[in-house]
Design a protein around this motif. Structure first.
Motif, mmCIF file in Angstrom:
data_model
loop_
_atom_site.group_PDB
_atom_site.id
_atom_site.type_symbol
_atom_site.label_atom_id
_atom_site.label_comp_id
_atom_site.label_asym_id
_atom_site.label_seq_id
_atom_site.Cartn_x
_atom_site.Cartn_y
_atom_site.Cartn_z
ATOM 1 N N SER A 184 -7.722 -12.399 -2.216
ATOM 2 C CA SER A 184 -7.734 -13.765 -2.734
ATOM 3 C C SER A 184 -8.489 -14.708 -1.798
ATOM 4 N N ILE A 185 -8.515 -14.348 -0.513
ATOM 5 C CA ILE A 185 -9.312 -15.128 0.453
ATOM 6 C C ILE A 185 -10.773 -14.757 0.297
ATOM 7 N N THR A 186 -11.034 -13.457 0.282
ATOM 8 C CA THR A 186 -12.393 -12.956 0.087
ATOM 9 C C THR A 186 -12.349 -11.494 -0.301
ATOM 10 N N GLU A 187 -13.180 -11.128 -1.255
ATOM 11 C CA GLU A 187 -13.332 -9.721 -1.619
ATOM 12 C C GLU A 187 -14.436 -9.063 -0.808
ATOM 13 N N ASP A 188 -15.138 -9.863 -0.021
ATOM 14 C CA ASP A 188 -16.258 -9.361 0.761
ATOM 15 C C ASP A 188 -15.753 -8.544 1.946
ATOM 16 N N ARG A 189 -16.180 -7.305 2.030
ATOM 17 C CA ARG A 189 -15.701 -6.412 3.088
ATOM 18 C C ARG A 189 -16.121 -6.893 4.485
ATOM 19 N N ARG A 190 -17.262 -7.543 4.581
ATOM 20 C CA ARG A 190 -17.718 -8.056 5.878
ATOM 21 C C ARG A 190 -16.764 -9.120 6.405
ATOM 22 N N LEU A 191 -16.357 -10.000 5.526
ATOM 23 C CA LEU A 191 -15.471 -11.092 5.927
ATOM 24 C C LEU A 191 -14.058 -10.588 6.197
ATOM 25 N N GLN A 192 -13.630 -9.580 5.450
ATOM 26 C CA GLN A 192 -12.323 -8.980 5.718
ATOM 27 C C GLN A 192 -12.284 -8.380 7.125
ATOM 28 N N ALA A 193 -13.377 -7.756 7.527
ATOM 29 C CA ALA A 193 -13.448 -7.172 8.870
ATOM 30 C C ALA A 193 -13.350 -8.252 9.941
ATOM 31 N N LEU A 194 -13.997 -9.394 9.698
ATOM 32 C CA LEU A 194 -13.925 -10.493 10.669
ATOM 33 C C LEU A 194 -12.505 -11.032 10.785
ATOM 34 N N LEU A 195 -11.842 -11.183 9.652
ATOM 35 C CA LEU A 195 -10.485 -11.737 9.658
ATOM 36 C C LEU A 195 -9.482 -10.796 10.327
ATOM 37 N N ILE A 196 -9.557 -9.509 10.001
ATOM 38 C CA ILE A 196 -8.522 -8.581 10.460
ATOM 39 C C ILE A 196 -8.899 -7.881 11.762
ATOM 40 N N ALA A 197 -10.080 -7.245 11.802
ATOM 41 C CA ALA A 197 -10.463 -6.495 13.001
ATOM 42 C C ALA A 197 -10.705 -7.432 14.178
ATOM 43 N N PHE A 198 -11.414 -8.548 13.935
ATOM 44 C CA PHE A 198 -11.787 -9.439 15.034
ATOM 45 C C PHE A 198 -10.678 -10.429 15.381
ATOM 46 N N SER A 199 -10.289 -11.271 14.429
ATOM 47 C CA SER A 199 -9.350 -12.352 14.738
ATOM 48 C C SER A 199 -7.907 -11.866 14.881
ATOM 49 N N ALA A 259 -25.989 -9.036 7.237
ATOM 50 C CA ALA A 259 -25.345 -9.935 8.198
ATOM 51 C C ALA A 259 -25.879 -11.359 8.047
ATOM 52 N N LEU A 260 -27.183 -11.466 7.822
ATOM 53 C CA LEU A 260 -27.777 -12.788 7.655
ATOM 54 C C LEU A 260 -27.192 -13.528 6.457
ATOM 55 N N GLU A 261 -26.781 -12.780 5.421
ATOM 56 C CA GLU A 261 -26.238 -13.394 4.211
ATOM 57 C C GLU A 261 -24.947 -14.173 4.475
ATOM 58 N N ILE A 262 -24.196 -13.760 5.516
ATOM 59 C CA ILE A 262 -22.942 -14.468 5.806
ATOM 60 C C ILE A 262 -22.990 -15.095 7.205
ATOM 61 N N MET A 263 -24.183 -15.442 7.648
ATOM 62 C CA MET A 263 -24.325 -16.010 8.995
ATOM 63 C C MET A 263 -23.465 -17.253 9.223
ATOM 64 N N PRO A 264 -23.312 -18.151 8.231
ATOM 65 C CA PRO A 264 -22.419 -19.297 8.469
ATOM 66 C C PRO A 264 -20.996 -18.873 8.844
ATOM 67 N N ALA A 265 -20.458 -17.884 8.133
ATOM 68 C CA ALA A 265 -19.102 -17.413 8.429
ATOM 69 C C ALA A 265 -19.047 -16.713 9.784
ATOM 70 N N ILE A 266 -20.084 -15.953 10.095
ATOM 71 C CA ILE A 266 -20.153 -15.272 11.392
ATOM 72 C C ILE A 266 -20.141 -16.296 12.517
ATOM 73 N N LEU A 267 -20.907 -17.364 12.347
ATOM 74 C CA LEU A 267 -20.965 -18.409 13.384
ATOM 75 C C LEU A 267 -19.619 -19.110 13.532
ATOM 76 N N TYR A 269 -20.181 -8.270 -0.785
ATOM 77 C CA TYR A 269 -20.512 -6.946 -0.257
ATOM 78 C C TYR A 269 -19.324 -6.003 -0.392
ATOM 79 N N ARG A 270 -19.578 -4.882 -1.041
ATOM 80 C CA ARG A 270 -18.586 -3.823 -1.127
ATOM 81 C C ARG A 270 -19.235 -2.538 -0.643
ATOM 82 N N PHE A 271 -18.403 -1.567 -0.349
ATOM 83 C CA PHE A 271 -18.935 -0.285 0.075
ATOM 84 C C PHE A 271 -19.603 0.411 -1.102
ATOM 85 N N LYS A 272 -20.472 1.347 -0.808
ATOM 86 C CA LYS A 272 -21.277 2.001 -1.846
ATOM 87 C C LYS A 272 -20.406 2.624 -2.934
ATOM 88 N N SER A 273 -19.357 3.319 -2.539
ATOM 89 C CA SER A 273 -18.477 3.967 -3.521
ATOM 90 C C SER A 273 -17.813 2.934 -4.424
#
Length: 563
Positions: A109-124, A220-228, A275-279
């Motif tokens: 519900s926050i984001t379906e984007d796998r890149r952003l999920q990784a930032l929220l859970i793995a990083f923060s 990565a460039l596509e979500i650079m604002p969130a990365i920053l 972004y989702r995984f290929k499968s």
């Protein structure tokens, strides 16, 4: 009969002795990266190699080497193995009771984007757990969460190990820095400030690096604002808290700041493409072609809160366990006047055992000429794993699972983790033999002979120490004094060298045998440790190079950055 460590046992030649001392570590690299052994076989065989080198090359008595291995194996089970068992158990409870489905939905519900999920859970979220608990809990819990969300288990473990680079130096309420201040005689605040002027450069880069590893530079460039938002908020708070508050809170404050900042930011900004995984992309495309729509599960705020409550309870417990006064009470060493802590202290005293290691305690004479004490460290109540177990007990009542099913889940967890526990016990035993025999010091002394280039190689000592011991705290205690003495001899500021040991050490965490075993155990990849090692080794070396460059530049051109 006492035995004195000899750091140049092979022909009184330091270089040759160092080459011999490297054999166990090189063998472990070969066993995992080339031979691709299962983790427990790689750990057990490396232990045998280290034992042989200690006895035959470093002339360590057989019984001394054997008892040193038992000391390490015991530490591998408690606290490290205990953390893994309880962490995976807590996660399993949420899965068995259906709560993890709600957790998954709330993240989506926050984001379906796998890149952003990784930032929220793995990083923060991972950084928060590192600041509160450390000792493997961050990677175990965050990797399990990502795997549960649908991440490939290997990638879930790998990116959590990489993400853990940013917070390790200030982990477990700043223990790595507080611990090294004592034996080196340097100010903990100054070391904290110096580390806080190195790691933020890495921390601001890690979110970008994580996404590049996951999805490539273009994605990565596509979500650079969130990365920053994620990286800059973390790095800025890490710098401010480490320089103006101290070493205890940078991880917790940085992680919370980054988590809140990114979550709020995502309320107002969305990536143009999800972004989702290929499968997953293939599955989504097939569903669309067949006009199949997945039902949207809507959950109330109360249901979402209940689903996340096991991890909120976990956060409360491990935060309490990290408070210095509480930790003293839990281990029976509290000397204050708080009546509640006095009561806890009496229980902690009964559940804390520190028996001497027979045939080892004070039998080894170190380089300083003093005997080295050796105890089995058994802090049952004070262990972080016990905090997680208590969280699991409270969770039992929150998720309404019967004691029978609760106990069955625990039994299943223990059965699943039998082989990873062997891996962890054996690699920690290997680390203890390496330290007790003097092999680690031999390697450190060799690097200290790099002269003016020591400013560049100083972080390598920390990296090597964490690879061997699995702990930034242990690496700081192992090489902290050597860093100081060598730095003084070449005109390098000792605070910079000690900080470099800690900063370099964080890049070795992702390839430490302990960390590899913990991550694989958390995501169900027991026996696949070689795959994860091959995944992380290149990233570890790259990030180590960055820390080496930062340290060298600060020594030569940016000395004004040194407190």
């Amino acid at each position: 009969m006492n035995w004195m460590q000899d750091f140049t046992p092979v022909g009184d030649n330091l270089a040759l002795s160092a080459i011999i001392a490297l054999i166990p570590a090189l063998y472990f690299f070969w066993a995992l990266a080339i031979k691709r052994m299962k983790g427990h076989w790689a750990g057990l065989s490396t232990l045998l190699v280290a034992f042989a080198v200690a006895v035959f090359a470093f002339k360590m008595p057989v019984q001394t080497a054997a008892m040193s291995a038992t000391q390490g194996a015991v530490y591998g089970v408690l606290p490290i193995g205990w953390i893994i068992i309880t962490s995976v158990f807590l996660y399993k409870l949420t899965v068995k009771t259906g709560q993890f489905d709600i957790i998954r939905n709330s993240v989506l519900s926050i984001t379906e984007d796998r890149r952003l999920q990784a930032l929220l859970i793995a990083f923060s979220f991972g950084a928060f757990l590192e600041g509160a608990a450390g000792f493997g809990a961050p990677v175990a819990i965050s990797a399990a969460l990502l795997a549960g969300l649908g991440f490939n288990p290997l990638y879930a473990a790998g990116i959590c190990l990489i993400a853990n680079t940013a917070p390790v130096a200030f982990g477990a309420i700043g223990i790595p820095i507080i611990a090294v201040a004592g034996p080196t005689g340097e100010s903990a605040m100054e070391i904290s400030q110096m580390v806080g002027r190195q790691l933020p450069f890495i921390s601001v880069f890690i979110p970008l690096y994580l996404v590049i590893v996951m999805a490539g530079f273009k994605r990565a460039l596509e979500i650079m604002p969130a990365i920053l938002v994620s990286g800059v908020s973390f790095a800025l708070i890490q710098y401010l808290s480490s320089n103006f508050i101290g070493p205890e809170l940078p991880d917790i404050l940085s992680a919370l700041g980054s988590l809140v900042a990114l979550t709020v930011f995502l309320k107002f900004w969305k990536p143009k493409t999800i972004y989702r995984f290929k499968s997953e992309s293939e599955t989504a495309a097939a569903s669309e072609a067949l006009k199949i729509e997945e039902p949207a599960a809507g959950y109330s705020k109360g249901q979402v809160f209940k689903a996340w409550s096991p991890f909120l309870i976990l956060t409360i417990f491990i935060s309490l366990w990290g408070i210095p006064a509480v930790k003293l009470a839990l281990t029976g060493h509290y000397e204050g006047t708080n009546p509640f802590l006095i009561a806890i202290n009496s229980i902690g005293h009964l559940l804390t055992f520190s028996p001497e290691v027979p045939l080892l305690h004070n039998r080894i004479i170190g380089g300083s000429g003093d005997p080295i004490p050796a105890f089995y460290k058994l802090e049952v109540l004070g262990a972080a794993g016990t905090a997680i177990l208590l969280a699991a007990i409270v969770t039992k009542f929150v998720v309404n699972i019967s004691w029978k099913n609760w106990a069955e889940a625990f039994g299943e967890t223990f059965k699943e983790l039998r082989m990873p526990l062997i891996t962890i016990g054996s690699v920690v035993a290997f680390a203890y033999i390496t330290n007790a025999s003097g092999m680690s010091t031999t390697l450190g002394m060799t690097l200290s002979h790099t002269g003016e280039w020591f400013a560049f190689f100083s972080p390598v000592l920390g990296w090597l120490g964490v690879f061997i011991t699995g702990s930034d705290t242990s690496a700081n205690l192992l090489f902290g004094n050597l860093q100081k003495i060598t730095a003084q001899s070449i005109g390098m500021d000792p605070v910079l060298a000690i900080a470099a040991n800690s900063s370099g050490g964080v890049t070795g965490k992702m390839i430490s045998p302990q960390s590899i075993a913990v991550a694989c155990a958390a995501v169900g990849l027991a026996g696949k440790e070689s795959h994860l090692f091959r995944f992380t080794i290149k990233h570890s070396l790259f990030l180590l190079l960055l820390v080496c460059i930062i340290t060298f530049v600060q020594h030569t051109f940016l000395q004004w950055m040194i407190p």
